[in-house]
Design a protein around this motif. Structure first.
Motif, PDB file in Angstrom:
ATOM      1  N   LEU A   1     -38.168  -5.608  29.672  1.00  0.00           N
ATOM      2  CA  LEU A   1     -38.329  -4.259  29.135  1.00  0.00           C
ATOM      3  C   LEU A   1     -39.706  -3.810  29.599  1.00  0.00           C
ATOM      4  CD1 LEU A   1     -37.344  -1.892  27.484  1.00  0.00           C
ATOM      5  CD2 LEU A   1     -38.219  -3.017  25.450  1.00  0.00           C
ATOM      6  N   GLY A   2     -39.730  -2.981  30.618  1.00  0.00           N
ATOM      7  CA  GLY A   2     -41.002  -2.618  31.236  1.00  0.00           C
ATOM      8  C   GLY A   2     -41.628  -3.843  31.875  1.00  0.00           C
ATOM      9  N   GLU A   3     -42.855  -4.161  31.494  1.00  0.00           N
ATOM     10  CA  GLU A   3     -43.579  -5.311  32.034  1.00  0.00           C
ATOM     11  C   GLU A   3     -43.362  -6.586  31.215  1.00  0.00           C
ATOM     12  OE1 GLU A   3     -45.531  -5.164  34.878  1.00  0.00           O
ATOM     13  OE2 GLU A   3     -44.682  -3.153  35.085  1.00  0.00           O
ATOM     14  N   VAL A   4     -42.605  -6.494  30.132  1.00  0.00           N
ATOM     15  CA  VAL A   4     -42.427  -7.631  29.222  1.00  0.00           C
ATOM     16  C   VAL A   4     -41.109  -8.342  29.527  1.00  0.00           C
ATOM     17  CG1 VAL A   4     -42.201  -8.331  26.802  1.00  0.00           C
ATOM     18  CG2 VAL A   4     -43.743  -6.462  27.421  1.00  0.00           C
ATOM     19  N   TRP A   5     -41.196  -9.637  29.866  1.00  0.00           N
ATOM     20  CA  TRP A   5     -40.004 -10.452  30.081  1.00  0.00           C
ATOM     21  C   TRP A   5     -39.486 -10.932  28.735  1.00  0.00           C
ATOM     22  CZ3 TRP A   5     -37.491 -10.636  34.532  1.00  0.00           C
ATOM     23  CH2 TRP A   5     -38.166 -10.223  35.671  1.00  0.00           C
ATOM     24  N   LEU A   6     -38.176 -10.832  28.532  1.00  0.00           N
ATOM     25  CA  LEU A   6     -37.574 -11.218  27.262  1.00  0.00           C
ATOM     26  C   LEU A   6     -37.277 -12.715  27.235  1.00  0.00           C
ATOM     27  CD1 LEU A   6     -35.050  -8.273  26.859  1.00  0.00           C
ATOM     28  CD2 LEU A   6     -37.377  -8.448  25.999  1.00  0.00           C
ATOM     29  N   THR A   7     -37.482 -13.314  26.068  1.00  0.00           N
ATOM     30  CA  THR A   7     -37.129 -14.709  25.838  1.00  0.00           C
ATOM     31  C   THR A   7     -36.317 -14.786  24.556  1.00  0.00           C
ATOM     32  OG1 THR A   7     -39.188 -15.152  24.641  1.00  0.00           O
ATOM     33  CG2 THR A   7     -39.171 -15.650  27.005  1.00  0.00           C
ATOM     34  N   CYS A   8     -35.569 -15.854  24.417  1.00  0.00           N
ATOM     35  CA  CYS A   8     -34.733 -16.060  23.237  1.00  0.00           C
ATOM     36  C   CYS A   8     -35.608 -16.208  21.995  1.00  0.00           C
ATOM     37  CB  CYS A   8     -33.878 -17.307  23.434  1.00  0.00           C
ATOM     38  SG  CYS A   8     -32.860 -17.723  22.001  1.00  0.00           S
ATOM     39  N   GLN A   9     -35.207 -15.566  20.918  1.00  0.00           N
ATOM     40  CA  GLN A   9     -35.942 -15.649  19.648  1.00  0.00           C
ATOM     41  C   GLN A   9     -35.831 -17.030  19.013  1.00  0.00           C
ATOM     42  OE1 GLN A   9     -34.375 -12.598  17.117  1.00  0.00           O
ATOM     43  NE2 GLN A   9     -35.248 -10.950  18.320  1.00  0.00           N
ATOM     44  N   VAL A  10     -34.811 -17.801  19.381  1.00  0.00           N
ATOM     45  CA  VAL A  10     -34.578 -19.099  18.761  1.00  0.00           C
ATOM     46  C   VAL A  10     -35.219 -20.232  19.555  1.00  0.00           C
ATOM     47  CG1 VAL A  10     -32.792 -20.752  18.078  1.00  0.00           C
ATOM     48  CG2 VAL A  10     -32.456 -18.309  17.664  1.00  0.00           C
ATOM     49  N   CYS A  11     -34.906 -20.319  20.857  1.00  0.00           N
ATOM     50  CA  CYS A  11     -35.340 -21.480  21.644  1.00  0.00           C
ATOM     51  C   CYS A  11     -36.346 -21.138  22.739  1.00  0.00           C
ATOM     52  CB  CYS A  11     -34.134 -22.190  22.243  1.00  0.00           C
ATOM     53  SG  CYS A  11     -33.358 -21.273  23.602  1.00  0.00           S
ATOM     54  N   GLN A  12     -36.707 -19.867  22.871  1.00  0.00           N
ATOM     55  CA  GLN A  12     -37.655 -19.384  23.880  1.00  0.00           C
ATOM     56  C   GLN A  12     -37.126 -19.487  25.314  1.00  0.00           C
ATOM     57  OE1 GLN A  12     -40.331 -17.702  22.705  1.00  0.00           O
ATOM     58  NE2 GLN A  12     -39.360 -18.229  20.766  1.00  0.00           N
ATOM     59  N   GLY A  13     -35.824 -19.719  25.469  1.00  0.00           N
ATOM     60  CA  GLY A  13     -35.225 -19.738  26.806  1.00  0.00           C
ATOM     61  C   GLY A  13     -35.320 -18.363  27.448  1.00  0.00           C
ATOM     62  N   ASP A  14     -35.297 -18.319  28.780  1.00  0.00           N
ATOM     63  CA  ASP A  14     -35.421 -17.027  29.464  1.00  0.00           C
ATOM     64  C   ASP A  14     -34.220 -16.702  30.351  1.00  0.00           C
ATOM     65  OD1 ASP A  14     -35.886 -18.861  31.469  1.00  0.00           O
ATOM     66  OD2 ASP A  14     -37.648 -17.832  32.260  1.00  0.00           O
ATOM     67  N   LEU A  15     -33.136 -17.450  30.205  1.00  0.00           N
ATOM     68  CA  LEU A  15     -31.910 -17.161  30.941  1.00  0.00           C
ATOM     69  C   LEU A  15     -30.834 -16.702  29.964  1.00  0.00           C
ATOM     70  CD1 LEU A  15     -31.697 -20.153  33.428  1.00  0.00           C
ATOM     71  CD2 LEU A  15     -32.488 -17.831  33.884  1.00  0.00           C
ATOM     72  N   PHE A  16     -30.110 -15.668  30.370  1.00  0.00           N
ATOM     73  CA  PHE A  16     -29.085 -15.076  29.517  1.00  0.00           C
ATOM     74  C   PHE A  16     -27.841 -14.790  30.332  1.00  0.00           C
ATOM     75  CE2 PHE A  16     -33.270 -13.726  28.056  1.00  0.00           C
ATOM     76  CZ  PHE A  16     -33.233 -14.026  26.713  1.00  0.00           C
TER      77      PHE A  16
END
Length: 74
Positions: A9-24
């Protein structure tokens, strides 16, 4: 099976709220309301982008259309 994506979202990469994973994996999700279901008009309800964490399966829902998806290697 769906290919993994990374999301930003813009310059911010999203990570999972539970496990901090970055693949969806991405999926469209209908935000059904009881009234529209009762009237058999659920197809007209708003939809959201569902990002399902590749690692733990937690589902994140976004109605923000500015989220960008990028193909990732698993």
């Amino acid at each position: 099976m769906a290919k993994p994506v990374r999301a930003a979202l813009g310059e911010v990469w999203l990570t999972c709220q539970v496990c901090q994973g970055d693949l969806f994996r991405e999926r469209s999700v209908l935000l059904n309301s009881t009234g529209m279901e009762f009237l058999k008009l659920a197809w007209a309800d708003e939809s959201a982008m569902g990002l399902i964490c590749w690692r733990c399966g937690y589902v994140h829902l976004f109605v923000n259309k500015n989220i960008k998806l990028y193909q990732a290697e698993k």
